[in-house]
Design a protein around this motif. Structure first.
Motif, PDB file in Angstrom:
ATOM      1  N   SER A 129      -0.943   9.256   1.182  1.00  0.00           N
ATOM      2  CA  SER A 129      -0.302   7.752   1.739  1.00  0.00           C
ATOM      3  C   SER A 129      -0.663   6.860   0.670  1.00  0.00           C
ATOM      4  O   SER A 129      -1.552   6.922  -0.035  1.00  0.00           O
ATOM      5  CB  SER A 129      -0.697   7.261   3.190  1.00  0.00           C
ATOM      6  OG  SER A 129      -2.339   7.289   2.926  1.00  0.00           O
ATOM      7  N   GLN A 130      -0.148   5.537   0.731  1.00  0.00           N
ATOM      8  CA  GLN A 130      -0.432   4.491  -0.153  1.00  0.00           C
ATOM      9  C   GLN A 130      -1.680   4.105  -0.057  1.00  0.00           C
ATOM     10  O   GLN A 130      -2.289   3.241   0.966  1.00  0.00           O
ATOM     11  CB  GLN A 130       0.766   3.454   0.017  1.00  0.00           C
ATOM     12  CG  GLN A 130       0.478   2.000  -0.831  1.00  0.00           C
ATOM     13  CD  GLN A 130       0.410   2.525  -2.479  1.00  0.00           C
ATOM     14  OE1 GLN A 130      -0.346   2.992  -2.888  1.00  0.00           O
ATOM     15  NE2 GLN A 130       1.598   2.492  -3.037  1.00  0.00           N
ATOM     16  N   LEU A 131      -2.506   3.939  -0.955  1.00  0.00           N
ATOM     17  CA  LEU A 131      -3.912   3.554  -1.113  1.00  0.00           C
ATOM     18  C   LEU A 131      -4.141   2.280  -1.796  1.00  0.00           C
ATOM     19  O   LEU A 131      -5.387   1.985  -1.983  1.00  0.00           O
ATOM     20  CB  LEU A 131      -4.898   4.647  -1.255  1.00  0.00           C
ATOM     21  CG  LEU A 131      -4.816   6.035  -0.543  1.00  0.00           C
ATOM     22  CD1 LEU A 131      -5.745   6.941  -0.973  1.00  0.00           C
ATOM     23  CD2 LEU A 131      -5.181   5.722   1.025  1.00  0.00           C
ATOM     24  N   GLU A 132      -3.223   1.849  -2.647  1.00  0.00           N
ATOM     25  CA  GLU A 132      -3.614   0.904  -3.533  1.00  0.00           C
ATOM     26  C   GLU A 132      -3.669  -0.560  -2.933  1.00  0.00           C
ATOM     27  O   GLU A 132      -2.977  -0.804  -1.649  1.00  0.00           O
ATOM     28  CB  GLU A 132      -2.378   0.753  -4.450  1.00  0.00           C
ATOM     29  CG  GLU A 132      -2.394   1.968  -5.411  1.00  0.00           C
ATOM     30  CD  GLU A 132      -1.318   1.489  -6.503  1.00  0.00           C
ATOM     31  OE1 GLU A 132      -0.082   1.108  -6.027  1.00  0.00           O
ATOM     32  OE2 GLU A 132      -1.216   2.179  -7.692  1.00  0.00           O
ATOM     33  N   MET A 133      -4.370  -1.427  -3.369  1.00  0.00           N
ATOM     34  CA  MET A 133      -4.627  -2.663  -2.759  1.00  0.00           C
ATOM     35  C   MET A 133      -3.462  -3.696  -2.812  1.00  0.00           C
ATOM     36  O   MET A 133      -2.546  -3.603  -3.571  1.00  0.00           O
ATOM     37  CB  MET A 133      -5.713  -3.370  -3.646  1.00  0.00           C
ATOM     38  CG  MET A 133      -6.990  -2.598  -3.491  1.00  0.00           C
ATOM     39  SD  MET A 133      -8.309  -3.519  -4.494  1.00  0.00           S
ATOM     40  CE  MET A 133      -8.550  -5.028  -3.645  1.00  0.00           C
ATOM     41  N   CYS A 164      -1.478   8.476  -9.477  1.00  0.00           N
ATOM     42  CA  CYS A 164      -2.442   9.142  -9.302  1.00  0.00           C
ATOM     43  C   CYS A 164      -2.573  10.057  -7.918  1.00  0.00           C
ATOM     44  O   CYS A 164      -3.273  10.233  -7.300  1.00  0.00           O
ATOM     45  CB  CYS A 164      -4.028   8.312  -9.146  1.00  0.00           C
ATOM     46  SG  CYS A 164      -4.127   7.329 -10.268  1.00  0.00           S
ATOM     47  N   ASP A 165      -1.364  10.373  -7.754  1.00  0.00           N
ATOM     48  CA  ASP A 165      -0.864  11.285  -6.599  1.00  0.00           C
ATOM     49  C   ASP A 165      -0.938  10.538  -5.356  1.00  0.00           C
ATOM     50  O   ASP A 165      -0.959  11.203  -4.213  1.00  0.00           O
ATOM     51  CB  ASP A 165      -1.844  12.807  -6.443  1.00  0.00           C
ATOM     52  CG  ASP A 165      -1.793  13.325  -8.099  1.00  0.00           C
ATOM     53  OD1 ASP A 165      -0.350  13.363  -8.518  1.00  0.00           O
ATOM     54  OD2 ASP A 165      -2.562  13.921  -8.470  1.00  0.00           O
ATOM     55  N   PHE A 166      -0.972   9.412  -5.284  1.00  0.00           N
ATOM     56  CA  PHE A 166      -1.144   8.647  -3.862  1.00  0.00           C
ATOM     57  C   PHE A 166      -0.279   7.546  -3.790  1.00  0.00           C
ATOM     58  O   PHE A 166      -0.364   6.829  -2.959  1.00  0.00           O
ATOM     59  CB  PHE A 166      -2.627   8.391  -3.194  1.00  0.00           C
ATOM     60  CG  PHE A 166      -3.259   7.506  -4.273  1.00  0.00           C
ATOM     61  CD1 PHE A 166      -3.245   6.383  -4.480  1.00  0.00           C
ATOM     62  CD2 PHE A 166      -4.424   8.114  -4.975  1.00  0.00           C
ATOM     63  CE1 PHE A 166      -4.101   5.603  -5.278  1.00  0.00           C
ATOM     64  CE2 PHE A 166      -5.031   7.784  -5.939  1.00  0.00           C
ATOM     65  CZ  PHE A 166      -4.924   5.991  -6.065  1.00  0.00           C
ATOM     66  N   GLY A 167       0.609   7.224  -4.702  1.00  0.00           N
ATOM     67  CA  GLY A 167       1.516   5.998  -4.707  1.00  0.00           C
ATOM     68  C   GLY A 167       2.851   6.236  -3.989  1.00  0.00           C
ATOM     69  O   GLY A 167       3.117   7.351  -3.892  1.00  0.00           O
TER      70      GLY A 167
END
Length: 433
Positions: free
Chosen positions: A195-199, A273-276
């Motif tokens: 899932s999306q983990l970026e700020m 990085c495999d989570f965007g």
């Protein structure tokens, strides 16, 4: 009268040793009348070969001396023996001294082994640059012609024959296959749902990674040849409309895993990085629907709005002609232009069911009006049928384009379309194979 040119090459290593090499070039004034002005290719080969001999010999000697020092006790390792080794480079073959050092007896008691330090820096007896250049020429022209070109412009030995070119080209191809296999194994190990983990940073549209993908058909110039194939052209990056597109990749391998691995590799170069969040924009071709299903989650598939609009535009033009003509066959379709605009508006806002409900009665009226024998009505009926089929086939990938557009996100695969047109001229390309 003759002029002698002397070129002196001097190098000094970290131990203070100095290496000096001189190259002499004789130029006669008698040759000026025959056009012999400046340095010739032969002179250039001579200079570069001499320079390469000096540099490679100096580097090999310095590295061998460096590796003789034991990294643990900092004493010299015993000498096993000396041989010679030929190192092939783009500027000629250099024969250097090839020492063999024993392992340190104090640091490795009971072990009797030797190693050649030059094997560490040149295991193939040829530089990677020579391998790459040979493989590149070997992939673009016959092997004999590639060997001839190498010998024409570089101080290459006669042993660099077409057989050598073929072996190096095949070896480089095998290494590329091994690299692709490693990337594929790494990608398969990372296929867990993410899932999306970026700020939540300002400019949120850059959180989305976009893959704009298209196809280009390549057919043989020989009509009797069956060597026709399809290329996949994609641009992988992040950001919205107006931002830099990202990295391209082109592949003729239309396998689902192959396209996915190439796309993941290109995205990783852009910071993925495999989570965007990943969005794939395509024209809905069956070959391109494989990519979203194989990508890491969350991945969304969007039909390119440009292809939808291009299917509606000719319908709109015909409908405007029908309304303006006001002849008898067209009196039964007084609002045909507004009906098609309504369908386009609904598709633009992602109201697929409403667009289908608007197309179905429109097709029924057009079918009843075909008895008048008017070509425009028949053509409009055919285009509307194709649009309805296209919407039905891709209804899950038609989104609210208006909302994405207002948010500054991409709604079309124009980046891949432009690169495909630039490289191949059109979707259908003629190539001599």
């Amino acid at each position: 009268m003759a002029v002698e040119w002397t070129i002196t090459i001097e190098g000094r290593n970290e131990f203070g040793d100095t290496c000096r090499k001189e190259v002499r070039i004789d130029k006669s004034w008698k040759g000026l009348s025959d056009g012999d002005i400046g340095l010739s290719i032969a002179d250039g080969k001579k200079i570069m070969a001499a320079l390469q001999i000096a540099v490679v010999s100096h580097e090999a000697e310095t590295y061998s001396l460096f590796r003789r020092v034991c990294p643990d006790c900092h004493t010299f390792r015993p000498v096993k023996g000396y041989t010679t080794r030929k190192i092939r480079t783009v500027f000629g073959t250099v024969e250097v001294r090839n020492p063999r050092w024993m392992l340190c007896r104090d640091c490795h008691p009971g072990m009797v082994a030797a190693f050649a330090p030059l094997n560490e820096i040149c295991p193939d007896r040829a530089t990677p640059e020579l391998f790459e250049l040979t493989a590149r020429l070997g992939s673009m022209m016959p092997y004999r012609q590639a060997a001839k070109v190498l010998g024409e412009f570089l101080p290459i030995e006669p042993t660099e024959t077409y057989a050598t070119v073929r072996k190096r080209t095949i070896r480089v191809g095998e290494r590329l296959d091994e690299q692709n296999a490693k990337e594929e194994r790494r990608a398969r190990a990372q296929r867990d749902d993410r899932s999306q983990l970026e700020m939540q940073l300002p400019g949120g549209r850059r959180k989305e990674f976009v893959i704009s993908i298209d196809t280009a058909h390549v057919r043989s110039a020989d009509p009797n040849s069956a060597r026709n194939f399809e290329l996949v052209v994609a641009r992988c990056g992040r950001g919205g409309r107006g931002d830099v597109g990202g990295r391209y990749f082109v592949t003729s391998n239309t396998d689902q895993a192959a396209i996915r691995d190439r796309a993941l590799h290109a995205l990783q170069q852009e910071g993925y990085c495999d989570f965007g969040n990943v969005t794939v924009i395509s024209d809905g071709a069956e070959i391109l629907k494989r990519l979203p299903r194989a990508m890491l989650k969350p991945t969304a598939h969007i039909i390119d709005w440009f292809h939808i609009a291009m299917k509606i535009q000719p319908m709109q033009q015909i409908a405007d002609h029908i309304v303006r003509s006001q002849s008898d066959p067209f009196e039964v379709l007084p609002t045909i232009d507004r009906d098609i605009r309504s369908v386009k508006w609904r598709l633009w806002h992602g109201r697929v069911d409403g667009a289908i409900r608007g197309l179905q009665p429109l097709l029924a009226r057009l079918k009843d009006s075909q008895s008048a024998g008017e070509f425009s009505i028949a053509r409009l009926y055919s285009l509307a049928s194709q649009l309805l089929t296209y919407v039905h086939s891709n209804r899950g990938a038609i989104v609210n384009y208006g909302k994405r557009y207002r948010a500054g996100l991409r709604v079309a695969s124009a980046l891949a379309e432009c690169q495909s047109a630039r490289n191949w001229g059109s979707d259908s390309v003629l190539m001599t194979l």
